[in-house]
Design a protein around this motif. Sequence first.
Motif, short mmCIF file in Angstrom:
data_model
loop_
_atom_site.label_atom_id
_atom_site.label_comp_id
_atom_site.label_asym_id
_atom_site.label_seq_id
_atom_site.Cartn_x
_atom_site.Cartn_y
_atom_site.Cartn_z
N ALA A 124 8.55 -24.89 6.20
CA ALA A 124 8.43 -26.34 6.30
C ALA A 124 8.30 -26.74 7.77
O ALA A 124 8.86 -26.08 8.65
N GLY A 125 7.58 -27.82 8.03
CA GLY A 125 7.43 -28.28 9.40
C GLY A 125 8.72 -28.88 9.95
O GLY A 125 9.06 -28.69 11.12
N ASP A 126 9.46 -29.60 9.10
CA ASP A 126 10.71 -30.23 9.53
C ASP A 126 11.86 -29.25 9.33
O ASP A 126 12.04 -28.71 8.23
N LYS A 127 12.65 -29.07 10.35
CA LYS A 127 13.76 -28.11 10.29
C LYS A 127 15.05 -28.79 9.84
O LYS A 127 15.20 -30.00 9.92
N LEU A 128 15.97 -27.99 9.35
CA LEU A 128 17.35 -28.42 9.12
C LEU A 128 18.20 -27.88 10.26
O LEU A 128 17.67 -27.29 11.21
N SER A 129 19.50 -28.05 10.20
CA SER A 129 20.34 -27.59 11.32
C SER A 129 21.72 -27.18 10.86
O SER A 129 22.20 -27.59 9.79
N ILE A 130 22.34 -26.33 11.67
CA ILE A 130 23.75 -25.99 11.49
C ILE A 130 24.46 -26.25 12.83
O ILE A 130 23.80 -26.40 13.86
N ILE A 131 25.76 -26.32 12.80
CA ILE A 131 26.55 -26.63 14.00
C ILE A 131 27.35 -25.40 14.40
O ILE A 131 28.03 -24.78 13.56
N ASP A 132 27.27 -25.03 15.66
CA ASP A 132 28.08 -23.93 16.18
C ASP A 132 29.53 -24.39 16.21
O ASP A 132 29.88 -25.36 16.90
N ASP A 187 32.14 -23.16 17.50
CA ASP A 187 32.85 -23.00 18.78
C ASP A 187 32.39 -24.00 19.84
O ASP A 187 33.22 -24.58 20.55
N THR A 188 31.10 -24.21 19.95
CA THR A 188 30.58 -25.05 21.03
C THR A 188 30.17 -26.45 20.58
O THR A 188 29.98 -27.34 21.40
N GLY A 189 30.01 -26.62 19.26
CA GLY A 189 29.54 -27.91 18.74
C GLY A 189 28.04 -28.10 18.89
O GLY A 189 27.50 -29.18 18.58
N GLU A 190 27.35 -27.05 19.35
CA GLU A 190 25.90 -27.14 19.54
C GLU A 190 25.18 -27.26 18.19
O GLU A 190 25.53 -26.57 17.23
N ILE A 191 24.20 -28.13 18.12
CA ILE A 191 23.37 -28.26 16.91
C ILE A 191 22.23 -27.26 17.01
O ILE A 191 21.43 -27.31 17.95
N ILE A 192 22.17 -26.35 16.04
CA ILE A 192 21.17 -25.28 16.06
C ILE A 192 20.13 -25.53 14.97
O ILE A 192 20.47 -25.54 13.78
N PRO A 193 18.89 -25.76 15.34
CA PRO A 193 17.85 -25.97 14.32
C PRO A 193 17.56 -24.66 13.57
O PRO A 193 17.57 -23.58 14.17
N VAL A 194 17.31 -24.78 12.30
CA VAL A 194 16.97 -23.60 11.50
C VAL A 194 15.70 -23.88 10.71
O VAL A 194 15.38 -25.02 10.38
N GLU A 205 27.20 -31.95 7.26
CA GLU A 205 27.35 -31.00 8.37
C GLU A 205 27.62 -29.60 7.80
O GLU A 205 28.43 -29.43 6.88
N PHE A 206 26.94 -28.62 8.38
CA PHE A 206 27.10 -27.23 7.95
C PHE A 206 27.32 -26.38 9.20
O PHE A 206 26.70 -26.60 10.24
#
Length: 338
Positions: A151-159, A161-168, A279-280
């Motif tokens: 898919a062109g649009d990504k989802l995300s998860i949250i690290d 430990d750091t709170g960083e939003i990571i696109p997947v 949030e995941f």
Amino acid sequence: MSNKQLGMEKIRQVLRCYSQGYGTKSISSMLTVSRNTVKKYLQVFQRSGLDYEGVLSLSDQELSELFHEKTRVKTESERMEELKSLLPEYCKRLQKKGVTREALHREYLSSHPDGYGRTRFYILIQQHIACSRPIMHLEHKAGDKVFIDFAGDKLSIIDLDTGEIIPVEVFVAILPCSQLTYVEAVMSQKKEDLICASENALLYYQGAPSAIIPDNLKSAVTKSSKYEAILNEDFAAFAEHYGCTVIPARAYKPRDKALVEGAVKLIYRSIYPKIQEREFYDLDSLNAAIRVALELHNNTPLTDRKYSRREQFEEIERDSLRKLNPIRLNSNSITGLP
């Protein structure tokens, strides 16, 4: 003349020949009775529920009441209504391998001897397909292909430990005949993630199609070509392990990838809204949520139809898929797989 009433003895002769295995044409020739008249009387006999011996035991009066009160020629509207009631089932069965219009017409005439000829039958089949809009279904035979893409649009998860939003990335697969869809979030579009997601899709379908159609993904196709693409060796090995052929979508041919792109648009509406506000913190929990939304998507009735993707899959496509190789892909043979 086709509307001429036969005498009781002639009716018995028609039925005697029929019970001996003669066809309508042969009976017509032997007894010098028009073929339409033979068809008409045989239809009454078939609908009576009686066997040959049962009909012969009837008196002339009983035989006359059975045949002559029911031998009126059907009107055009009656024949049309009878066939219209059968067309939805016929069109659905056309999606199965080995089912042809010719075979359906023979089946139709066996139960409706006074039904439409082949040409008219074919035309009415095609008109029903056009009106009910299952053209996309009928372009694909059950078990032939699975289309895959990201898919062109990504989802995300949250690290955590750091709170960083990571696109997947979001992997999408669809069986074009039944439209049963598979969706999974992965960390990247690299070949390792693509192969793993593709294998999970086959496990979800519990079978393998004849071909896998990737949309010229770099992790599947080393070099795209209008004529013959060069496949990634590891992805080709994965496909061979499950007995599938890889046929990349042709460059600059929008119809080759229209179906999977349509599936992506649908999951934007049916799955993403259920996921994006939550949030995941890892892929497992994200994919668990995706699976719940995916089952709702696959079990919701299709637009203007009374059946869902899952019901269509179970009815016409599951048995057309080949059994999966019971041995999971050897990760040691593919660079980068864990």
